[in-house]
Design a protein around this motif. Structure first.
Motif, PDB file in Angstrom:
ATOM      1  N   THR A 167       1.026  -1.174  -0.153  1.00 53.76           N
ATOM      2  CA  THR A 167      -0.015   0.098   0.166  1.00 53.76           C
ATOM      3  C   THR A 167       0.725   1.313  -0.068  1.00 53.76           C
ATOM      4  OG1 THR A 167       0.224   0.111   2.422  1.00 53.76           O
ATOM      5  CG2 THR A 167      -1.831  -1.374   1.381  1.00 53.76           C
ATOM      6  N   LYS A 168       0.251   2.202  -0.020  1.00 54.26           N
ATOM      7  CA  LYS A 168       0.792   3.626  -0.402  1.00 54.26           C
ATOM      8  C   LYS A 168       1.641   3.962   1.217  1.00 54.26           C
ATOM      9  CE  LYS A 168       0.808   8.501  -1.246  1.00 54.26           C
ATOM     10  NZ  LYS A 168      -0.084   9.709  -1.628  1.00 54.26           N
ATOM     11  N   GLU A 169       0.525   3.605   2.064  1.00 49.52           N
ATOM     12  CA  GLU A 169       1.282   3.616   3.617  1.00 49.52           C
ATOM     13  C   GLU A 169       2.370   2.875   4.005  1.00 49.52           C
ATOM     14  OE1 GLU A 169      -1.951   3.265   2.712  1.00 49.52           O
ATOM     15  OE2 GLU A 169      -2.427   5.213   3.101  1.00 49.52           O
ATOM     16  N   GLU A 170       2.477   1.750   3.339  1.00 51.44           N
ATOM     17  CA  GLU A 170       3.780   0.816   3.582  1.00 51.44           C
ATOM     18  C   GLU A 170       4.853   1.253   2.774  1.00 51.44           C
ATOM     19  OE1 GLU A 170       1.501  -3.406   4.285  1.00 51.44           O
ATOM     20  OE2 GLU A 170       2.735  -3.079   2.439  1.00 51.44           O
ATOM     21  N   LEU A 171       4.623   1.940   1.568  1.00 50.11           N
ATOM     22  CA  LEU A 171       5.464   2.388   0.708  1.00 50.11           C
ATOM     23  C   LEU A 171       6.192   3.795   1.394  1.00 50.11           C
ATOM     24  CD1 LEU A 171       7.135   2.802  -1.751  1.00 50.11           C
ATOM     25  CD2 LEU A 171       5.278   4.201  -2.769  1.00 50.11           C
ATOM     26  N   LEU A 172       5.552   4.621   2.098  1.00 56.08           N
ATOM     27  CA  LEU A 172       5.955   5.771   2.628  1.00 56.08           C
ATOM     28  C   LEU A 172       6.770   5.444   3.812  1.00 56.08           C
ATOM     29  CD1 LEU A 172       2.773   8.148   2.534  1.00 56.08           C
ATOM     30  CD2 LEU A 172       4.961   8.419   1.537  1.00 56.08           C
ATOM     31  N   THR A 173       6.230   4.504   4.544  1.00 56.30           N
ATOM     32  CA  THR A 173       7.097   3.700   5.880  1.00 56.30           C
ATOM     33  C   THR A 173       8.547   3.335   5.313  1.00 56.30           C
ATOM     34  OG1 THR A 173       5.157   3.407   6.987  1.00 56.30           O
ATOM     35  CG2 THR A 173       7.035   2.161   7.788  1.00 56.30           C
ATOM     36  N   ALA A 174       8.424   2.634   4.273  1.00 60.85           N
ATOM     37  CA  ALA A 174       9.787   1.885   3.816  1.00 60.85           C
ATOM     38  C   ALA A 174      10.628   2.921   3.128  1.00 60.85           C
ATOM     39  CB  ALA A 174       9.090   0.917   2.615  1.00 60.85           C
ATOM     40  N   TRP A 175      10.074   3.735   2.505  1.00 55.88           N
ATOM     41  CA  TRP A 175      11.085   5.076   2.057  1.00 55.88           C
ATOM     42  C   TRP A 175      11.856   5.790   2.911  1.00 55.88           C
ATOM     43  CZ3 TRP A 175      10.106  10.422   0.249  1.00 55.88           C
ATOM     44  CH2 TRP A 175      11.345  10.963  -0.610  1.00 55.88           C
ATOM     45  N   GLN A 176      10.928   5.868   4.189  1.00 55.82           N
ATOM     46  CA  GLN A 176      11.540   6.570   5.634  1.00 55.82           C
ATOM     47  C   GLN A 176      12.743   5.627   6.088  1.00 55.82           C
ATOM     48  OE1 GLN A 176       7.944   7.483   7.687  1.00 55.82           O
ATOM     49  NE2 GLN A 176       7.631   9.023   6.398  1.00 55.82           N
ATOM     50  N   GLN A 177      12.471   4.332   6.070  1.00 51.48           N
ATOM     51  CA  GLN A 177      13.297   3.322   6.663  1.00 51.48           C
ATOM     52  C   GLN A 177      14.541   3.359   5.999  1.00 51.48           C
ATOM     53  OE1 GLN A 177      11.151  -0.341   6.626  1.00 51.48           O
ATOM     54  NE2 GLN A 177       9.984  -0.058   8.500  1.00 51.48           N
ATOM     55  N   LEU A 178      14.594   3.606   4.762  1.00 52.04           N
ATOM     56  CA  LEU A 178      15.581   3.622   3.742  1.00 52.04           C
ATOM     57  C   LEU A 178      16.220   5.007   3.680  1.00 52.04           C
ATOM     58  CD1 LEU A 178      14.436   1.299   0.871  1.00 52.04           C
ATOM     59  CD2 LEU A 178      15.995   0.662   2.528  1.00 52.04           C
ATOM     60  N   LYS A 179      15.834   5.883   4.620  1.00 55.44           N
ATOM     61  CA  LYS A 179      16.253   7.087   4.774  1.00 55.44           C
ATOM     62  C   LYS A 179      16.128   8.052   3.408  1.00 55.44           C
ATOM     63  CE  LYS A 179      20.124   5.391   7.745  1.00 55.44           C
ATOM     64  NZ  LYS A 179      19.172   5.457   8.938  1.00 55.44           N
ATOM     65  N   GLU A 180      14.943   7.848   2.944  1.00 57.94           N
ATOM     66  CA  GLU A 180      14.400   8.617   1.868  1.00 57.94           C
ATOM     67  C   GLU A 180      15.714   8.889   0.954  1.00 57.94           C
ATOM     68  OE1 GLU A 180      12.695  12.245   3.283  1.00 57.94           O
ATOM     69  OE2 GLU A 180      11.262  11.166   4.467  1.00 57.94           O
ATOM     70  N   THR A 181      16.316   7.988   0.630  1.00 56.34           N
ATOM     71  CA  THR A 181      17.475   7.997  -0.592  1.00 56.34           C
ATOM     72  C   THR A 181      16.656   7.707  -1.674  1.00 56.34           C
ATOM     73  OG1 THR A 181      19.415   6.920  -1.139  1.00 56.34           O
ATOM     74  CG2 THR A 181      18.062   5.294  -0.316  1.00 56.34           C
ATOM     75  N   ALA A 182      17.423   7.804  -2.744  1.00 57.25           N
ATOM     76  CA  ALA A 182      16.876   7.751  -4.296  1.00 57.25           C
ATOM     77  C   ALA A 182      16.585   6.180  -4.395  1.00 57.25           C
ATOM     78  CB  ALA A 182      17.712   8.072  -5.302  1.00 57.25           C
ATOM     79  N   CYS A 183      15.380   5.740  -4.901  1.00 60.53           N
ATOM     80  CA  CYS A 183      14.651   4.399  -5.001  1.00 60.53           C
ATOM     81  C   CYS A 183      14.373   4.092  -6.157  1.00 60.53           C
ATOM     82  CB  CYS A 183      14.025   3.974  -3.797  1.00 60.53           C
ATOM     83  SG  CYS A 183      14.766   3.859  -2.103  1.00 60.53           S
ATOM     84  N   VAL A 184      13.670   2.975  -6.486  1.00 59.55           N
ATOM     85  CA  VAL A 184      12.984   2.409  -7.625  1.00 59.55           C
ATOM     86  C   VAL A 184      11.809   1.686  -6.973  1.00 59.55           C
ATOM     87  CG1 VAL A 184      12.800   1.013  -9.550  1.00 59.55           C
ATOM     88  CG2 VAL A 184      14.625   2.662  -9.334  1.00 59.55           C
ATOM     89  N   LEU A 185      10.745   1.954  -7.091  1.00 59.56           N
ATOM     90  CA  LEU A 185       9.370   0.997  -6.955  1.00 59.56           C
ATOM     91  C   LEU A 185       9.005   0.346  -8.110  1.00 59.56           C
ATOM     92  CD1 LEU A 185       7.379   0.413  -5.088  1.00 59.56           C
ATOM     93  CD2 LEU A 185       6.007   2.226  -5.962  1.00 59.56           C
ATOM     94  N   GLU A 186       9.394  -1.206  -8.060  1.00 55.47           N
ATOM     95  CA  GLU A 186       9.107  -1.981  -9.107  1.00 55.47           C
ATOM     96  C   GLU A 186       7.945  -2.696  -8.830  1.00 55.47           C
ATOM     97  OE1 GLU A 186      11.622  -5.750 -11.046  1.00 55.47           O
ATOM     98  OE2 GLU A 186      12.529  -3.726 -10.673  1.00 55.47           O
ATOM     99  N   LYS A 187       6.911  -3.113  -9.809  1.00 56.48           N
ATOM    100  CA  LYS A 187       5.633  -3.765  -9.628  1.00 56.48           C
ATOM    101  C   LYS A 187       6.338  -5.028  -9.363  1.00 56.48           C
ATOM    102  CE  LYS A 187       1.136  -4.733 -11.423  1.00 56.48           C
ATOM    103  NZ  LYS A 187       0.382  -4.218 -10.215  1.00 56.48           N
TER     104      LYS A 187
END
Length: 397
Positions: A167-187
């Motif tokens: 979910t979007k909520e899990e995505l936001l939490t995960a991005w914060q856990q990764l210190k909001e570094t550059a990422c790729v979200l892959e389906k």
């Protein structure tokens, strides 16, 4: 620029250089030495496995200017064992000697955003992906990418820097856990299996592709590779063709590994690439006419690729520190290799690392036979025997 061009074959006993002295650098060094070359290894680890076989070990950082100058002066050609080396160092070296692959190719492989974009622009199928570099990048229709896997754009390997999100909520939490570094979200796609194709491309553009490997992972780390892969001939042909397309599009010289997802409908999507020999290609040390490390030497020396024919079905199993009793402690002991060593068609490869730790790659084992699935079951059983003896049996699937 150097007066030696890639079109001039570099012959023994020329000095070759490699950035990195881990297991891949070690196997490269052994191959090069066997072929009659000299080798200089640059690696900051005084106990680097490749240092045992190299003519010279420059124990320095990958951006150490004095070490780079020495390599540039002494080496007829230079390569790398991994993609997280300093690409700027490779580009600097290329001003005075031949560097294979080019630093520009390594830069693309270092960054998942650039890598995925390159695949897409080359006309290759990828899973739907979203580059996330700032918070506003998340203000789009995320249903196109969820459920998915959030991956750091840089420095991720063996499952590190990856979080599954629904979910979007899990995505936001995960991005914060990764210190909001550059990422790729892959389906996440309907995955049937994973395969890899390893291609060697010469300075003249000639390509040779090793037989496609079917790869099984455990906790994000490659566990067993099976060759021939249990996929259709059409999938194998498509994977080999895609590998050649990537190499040609990059103007690549060297050994390049491409990993693919095989979907439920037998279609392929490109996952990622490694600008070097690859763990899934270790079977080539014993089961093909030429190994991926000999190919690496041949490519960087301006020689044509060797014959990549499979001699016999094979399965490769990774040997992690998990099979060492007491791994990571002062009481660490060597495993009992008697079962593996007693197999007439089995080949044990240990990397000579000083310390065994859980999840650390310490070696691999190749077993040849008449049927790839049979030998795959056998190598898994031999691995499980070692895990049980080490007190780390795997849970039943």
């Amino acid at each position: 620029m150097s007066d030696r061009t890639p079109n001039t074959p570099i012959l023994p006993p020329a000095m070759l250089g490699i950035l990195g002295g881990g297991q891949l650098g070690c196997m490269f060094t052994v191959a090069a030495k066997t072929m009659g070359y000299q080798v200089t290894v640059l690696d900051p680890d005084p106990n680097a496995p490749a240092a045992r076989f190299a003519d010279e070990h420059l124990c320095a950082a990958f951006d150490d200017q004095a070490a780079l100058e020495k390599m540039a002066a002494n080496c007829a050609a230079i390569t790398t064992e991994f993609e997280n080396v300093n690409a700027n160092s490779m580009k600097w070296l290329a001003q005075s000697t031949f560097v294979s692959p080019r630093g520009e190719c390594v830069e693309i492989a270092q960054d998942r955003i650039r890598e995925k974009t390159f695949f897409r622009d080359a006309g290759l199928p990828t899973a739907p992906f979203l580059a996330i570099e700032k918070a506003s990048d998340l203000e789009v229709d995320l249903s196109l990418y969820l459920p998915g896997i959030l991956k750091t754009a840089r420095m991720g390997y063996d499952g590190k820097g990856q979080v599954r999100v629904k979910t979007k909520e899990e995505l936001l939490t995960a991005w914060q856990q990764l210190k909001e570094t550059a990422c790729v979200l892959e389906k996440m796609m309907p995955l049937k299996t994973e395969v890899s194709a390893i291609v060697t491309r010469s300075v003249s553009g000639d390509c040779a592709v090793f037989p496609v490997s079917e790869n099984h992972h455990f906790e994000g780390i490659l566990d067993v590779s099976i060759v021939p892969a249990n996929v259709t001939d059409a999938v194998k042909t498509s994977a080999a063709a895609a590998a050649k397309t990537v190499a040609s599009s990059l103007g690549y010289v060297g050994v390049l590994a491409i990993e693919f997802f095989v979907l439920a409908d037998d279609s392929l999507v490109v996952n990622e690439m490694a600008p070097r020999p690859h763990n899934s290609g270790h079977y080539t040390l014993d089961a093909t006419t030429v190994s991926q490390f000999q190919q690496q030497v041949r490519a960087m020396c301006g020689l044509p690729p060797g014959d990549a024919t499979l001699l016999k079905p094979v399965a490769m199993v990774n040997l992690l520190g998990d099979v060492w009793p007491g791994a990571g402690t002062a009481d660490c002991k060597e495993p009992d290799w008697s079962s593996m060593m007693s197999e007439p068609s089995g080949f044990l490869h240990l990397y000579g690392k000083k310390e065994a730790r859980v999840a650390r790659k310490m070696g691999h084992y190749n077993l040849l036979g008449s049927n790839a699935n049979d030998v795959a079951a056998k190598v898994a059983a031999l691995r499980d025997e070692l895990l049980t003896a080490a007190g780390r049996p795997r849970p039943l699937a």
